[in-house]
Design a protein around this motif. Structure first.
Motif, mmCIF file in Angstrom:
data_model
loop_
_atom_site.group_PDB
_atom_site.id
_atom_site.type_symbol
_atom_site.label_atom_id
_atom_site.label_comp_id
_atom_site.label_asym_id
_atom_site.label_seq_id
_atom_site.Cartn_x
_atom_site.Cartn_y
_atom_site.Cartn_z
ATOM 1 N N MET A 1 3.531 -5.656 5.216
ATOM 2 C CA MET A 1 2.400 -6.556 5.071
ATOM 3 C C MET A 1 1.483 -6.027 3.973
ATOM 4 S SD MET A 1 -0.478 -7.402 7.899
ATOM 5 C CE MET A 1 -0.612 -9.128 8.174
ATOM 6 N N PRO A 2 1.199 -6.838 2.952
ATOM 7 C CA PRO A 2 0.334 -6.383 1.865
ATOM 8 C C PRO A 2 -1.129 -6.263 2.323
ATOM 9 C CG PRO A 2 0.898 -8.685 1.563
ATOM 10 C CD PRO A 2 1.687 -8.188 2.749
ATOM 11 N N LEU A 3 -1.875 -5.486 1.574
ATOM 12 C CA LEU A 3 -3.298 -5.299 1.860
ATOM 13 C C LEU A 3 -4.020 -6.640 1.892
ATOM 14 C CD1 LEU A 3 -5.878 -3.568 2.111
ATOM 15 C CD2 LEU A 3 -5.854 -3.378 -0.373
ATOM 16 N N LEU A 4 -3.760 -7.474 0.905
ATOM 17 C CA LEU A 4 -4.469 -8.743 0.776
ATOM 18 C C LEU A 4 -3.567 -9.743 0.073
ATOM 19 C CD1 LEU A 4 -7.326 -10.026 1.190
ATOM 20 C CD2 LEU A 4 -7.846 -9.280 -1.122
ATOM 21 N N THR A 5 -3.410 -10.908 0.656
ATOM 22 C CA THR A 5 -2.610 -11.959 0.029
ATOM 23 C C THR A 5 -3.513 -12.903 -0.749
ATOM 24 O OG1 THR A 5 -2.789 -13.476 1.901
ATOM 25 C CG2 THR A 5 -0.947 -11.881 1.941
ATOM 26 N N LEU A 6 -2.902 -13.697 -1.590
ATOM 27 C CA LEU A 6 -3.642 -14.713 -2.330
ATOM 28 C C LEU A 6 -4.305 -15.683 -1.350
ATOM 29 C CD1 LEU A 6 -4.425 -15.937 -5.080
ATOM 30 C CD2 LEU A 6 -2.275 -17.217 -5.006
ATOM 31 N N ALA A 7 -3.603 -16.053 -0.298
ATOM 32 C CA ALA A 7 -4.169 -16.969 0.706
ATOM 33 C C ALA A 7 -5.394 -16.349 1.385
ATOM 34 C CB ALA A 7 -3.112 -17.333 1.740
ATOM 35 N N ASP A 8 -5.335 -15.044 1.696
ATOM 36 C CA ASP A 8 -6.495 -14.350 2.292
ATOM 37 C C ASP A 8 -7.705 -14.437 1.368
ATOM 38 O OD1 ASP A 8 -4.978 -13.428 4.482
ATOM 39 O OD2 ASP A 8 -4.625 -11.455 3.576
ATOM 40 N N ALA A 9 -7.487 -14.106 0.091
ATOM 41 C CA ALA A 9 -8.589 -14.097 -0.870
ATOM 42 C C ALA A 9 -9.160 -15.494 -1.069
ATOM 43 C CB ALA A 9 -8.118 -13.510 -2.203
ATOM 44 N N ILE A 39 -8.782 5.402 1.594
ATOM 45 C CA ILE A 39 -8.017 5.502 2.854
ATOM 46 C C ILE A 39 -6.547 5.872 2.669
ATOM 47 C CG2 ILE A 39 -9.563 3.876 3.996
ATOM 48 C CD1 ILE A 39 -7.279 1.788 3.808
ATOM 49 N N GLY A 40 -6.118 6.146 1.449
ATOM 50 C CA GLY A 40 -4.717 6.482 1.205
ATOM 51 C C GLY A 40 -3.867 5.231 1.074
ATOM 52 N N PRO A 41 -2.555 5.414 0.863
ATOM 53 C CA PRO A 41 -1.672 4.268 0.650
ATOM 54 C C PRO A 41 -1.716 3.268 1.797
ATOM 55 C CG PRO A 41 -0.523 6.305 0.172
ATOM 56 C CD PRO A 41 -1.832 6.676 0.789
ATOM 57 N N VAL A 42 -1.724 2.012 1.453
ATOM 58 C CA VAL A 42 -1.692 0.938 2.442
ATOM 59 C C VAL A 42 -0.295 0.332 2.452
ATOM 60 C CG1 VAL A 42 -2.655 -1.286 3.135
ATOM 61 C CG2 VAL A 42 -4.159 0.487 2.218
ATOM 62 N N ASP A 43 0.116 -0.227 1.321
ATOM 63 C CA ASP A 43 1.450 -0.803 1.212
ATOM 64 C C ASP A 43 2.463 0.336 1.221
ATOM 65 O OD1 ASP A 43 0.338 -3.357 0.940
ATOM 66 O OD2 ASP A 43 0.239 -3.192 -1.242
ATOM 67 N N PRO A 44 3.465 0.294 2.101
ATOM 68 C CA PRO A 44 4.451 1.381 2.162
ATOM 69 C C PRO A 44 5.168 1.582 0.824
ATOM 70 C CG PRO A 44 4.623 0.009 4.103
ATOM 71 C CD PRO A 44 3.692 -0.696 3.155
ATOM 72 N N ARG A 45 5.334 2.860 0.468
ATOM 73 C CA ARG A 45 6.016 3.222 -0.776
ATOM 74 C C ARG A 45 6.544 4.641 -0.677
ATOM 75 N NH1 ARG A 45 0.219 3.787 -2.828
ATOM 76 N NH2 ARG A 45 0.309 1.589 -2.470
ATOM 77 N N GLU A 46 7.542 4.928 -1.486
ATOM 78 C CA GLU A 46 8.080 6.280 -1.533
ATOM 79 C C GLU A 46 7.201 7.144 -2.429
ATOM 80 O OE1 GLU A 46 12.460 7.188 -1.414
ATOM 81 O OE2 GLU A 46 11.990 7.743 -3.506
ATOM 82 N N VAL A 47 6.875 8.343 -1.940
ATOM 83 C CA VAL A 47 6.048 9.281 -2.684
ATOM 84 C C VAL A 47 6.741 10.638 -2.644
ATOM 85 C CG1 VAL A 47 3.813 10.477 -2.736
ATOM 86 C CG2 VAL A 47 3.912 8.068 -2.095
ATOM 87 N N VAL A 67 1.368 8.947 6.413
ATOM 88 C CA VAL A 67 2.806 9.044 6.202
ATOM 89 C C VAL A 67 3.521 8.310 7.325
ATOM 90 C CG1 VAL A 67 4.752 10.631 6.040
ATOM 91 C CG2 VAL A 67 2.556 11.265 5.047
ATOM 92 N N LEU A 68 4.489 7.490 6.957
ATOM 93 C CA LEU A 68 5.291 6.766 7.944
ATOM 94 C C LEU A 68 6.527 7.554 8.353
ATOM 95 C CD1 LEU A 68 5.062 3.256 6.290
ATOM 96 C CD2 LEU A 68 4.002 3.945 8.445
ATOM 97 N N SER A 69 7.179 8.193 7.367
ATOM 98 C CA SER A 69 8.395 8.946 7.676
ATOM 99 C C SER A 69 8.691 9.953 6.578
ATOM 100 C CB SER A 69 9.588 7.997 7.844
ATOM 101 O OG SER A 69 9.850 7.321 6.633
ATOM 102 N N LEU A 70 9.487 10.931 6.941
ATOM 103 C CA LEU A 70 9.941 11.971 6.031
ATOM 104 C C LEU A 70 11.318 11.568 5.522
ATOM 105 C CD1 LEU A 70 9.295 14.837 4.946
ATOM 106 C CD2 LEU A 70 10.407 15.740 6.996
ATOM 107 N N GLN A 114 7.916 8.411 3.016
ATOM 108 C CA GLN A 114 7.530 7.007 2.975
ATOM 109 C C GLN A 114 6.060 7.003 3.398
ATOM 110 O OE1 GLN A 114 9.447 4.690 1.804
ATOM 111 N NE2 GLN A 114 8.312 2.865 2.284
ATOM 112 N N ALA A 115 5.161 6.767 2.446
ATOM 113 C CA ALA A 115 3.725 6.785 2.711
ATOM 114 C C ALA A 115 3.225 5.357 2.879
ATOM 115 C CB ALA A 115 2.986 7.472 1.578
ATOM 116 N N GLY A 116 2.108 5.204 3.564
ATOM 117 C CA GLY A 116 1.505 3.894 3.757
ATOM 118 C C GLY A 116 1.237 3.628 5.225
ATOM 119 N N ARG A 117 1.047 2.373 5.544
ATOM 120 C CA ARG A 117 0.727 1.962 6.904
ATOM 121 C C ARG A 117 1.744 0.941 7.395
ATOM 122 N NH1 ARG A 117 -4.552 3.644 7.852
ATOM 123 N NH2 ARG A 117 -5.446 4.508 5.959
ATOM 124 N N ALA A 118 2.071 1.039 8.674
ATOM 125 C CA ALA A 118 3.017 0.091 9.264
ATOM 126 C C ALA A 118 2.434 -1.319 9.274
ATOM 127 C CB ALA A 118 3.386 0.525 10.684
#
Length: 185
Positions: A1-9, A39-47, A67-70, A114-118
């Motif tokens: 789920m993205p931080l903010l969608t076009l529809a949200d904005a 607050i650190g990464p929101v959208d999950p991504r590899e770091v 961090v979501l996972s190692l 895998q950093a970010g938020r579920a």
């Protein structure tokens, strides 16, 4: 789920047409790194991070949180020890990684996570909406000729020139419970 969608904005700004969608998307894209600075990464991504454990350390403390996972812990230099992920324990709350057998890490390591938020909490989403609204309003003149939205978004308590601040205090207050601990970048 993205931080903010076009529809949200668009909902936050009460925009009913798609006339400003391209420009609005620029604002949406711009607020993500600003929010993530706090607050650190929101959208999950590899770091990937490098950690020098020297001649030995029991813990590797990650610089990126949450961090979501190692994913992997590999030696940077040839001949170093590799550490299988299933032999490691990630404490996501503290960002620390330890060996399950209690052993030590050695050498220069490349740690990939895998950093970010579920999911994006409603509070974080609201902070992003409010930040887009604040930035959007600075570019839109009101019908009376001044900037839209009144003075509180743009004025400051000291007599200095300018529009005030890029991140309103109300956005920072919404993000405060999710703020990174000191020393985490």
């Amino acid at each position: 789920m993205p931080l903010l969608t076009l529809a949200d904005a668009k909902a936050q700004l009460n925009l009913k047409t798609d006339r400003d969608d391209t420009e609005l998307q620029v604002y949406i894209d711009a607020v993500t790194p600003v929010i993530e600075e706090y607050i650190g990464p929101v959208d999950p991504r590899e770091v990937s991070e490098q950690h020098d454990t020297g001649t030995g350390r029991r813990l590797v403390v990650l610089r990126t949180m949450p961090v979501l996972s190692l994913t992997s812990v590999e030696p940077v230099l040839t001949g170093g020890s590799s550490y299988p992920v299933d032999a490691l324990v990630l404490d996501a709350a503290t960002g620390s990684v330890r060996r399950r057998d209690g052993g030590w890490f050695h050498g220069l390591l490349e740690v990939t996570v895998q950093a970010g938020r579920a999911s994006v909490t409603p509070t974080i989403n609201l902070a992003a909406r409010m930040l887009v609204q604040h930035l959007w309003r600075t570019q839109r003149p009101s019908r009376s000729g001044g900037l839209a939205g009144g003075g509180d978004d743009y004025s400051v308590s000291e007599p200095i020139v300018g529009f005030g601040y890029a991140v309103p205090n109300r956005v920072l207050e919404l993000l405060a419970p999710y703020r990174l601990p000191p020393g985490v970048a």
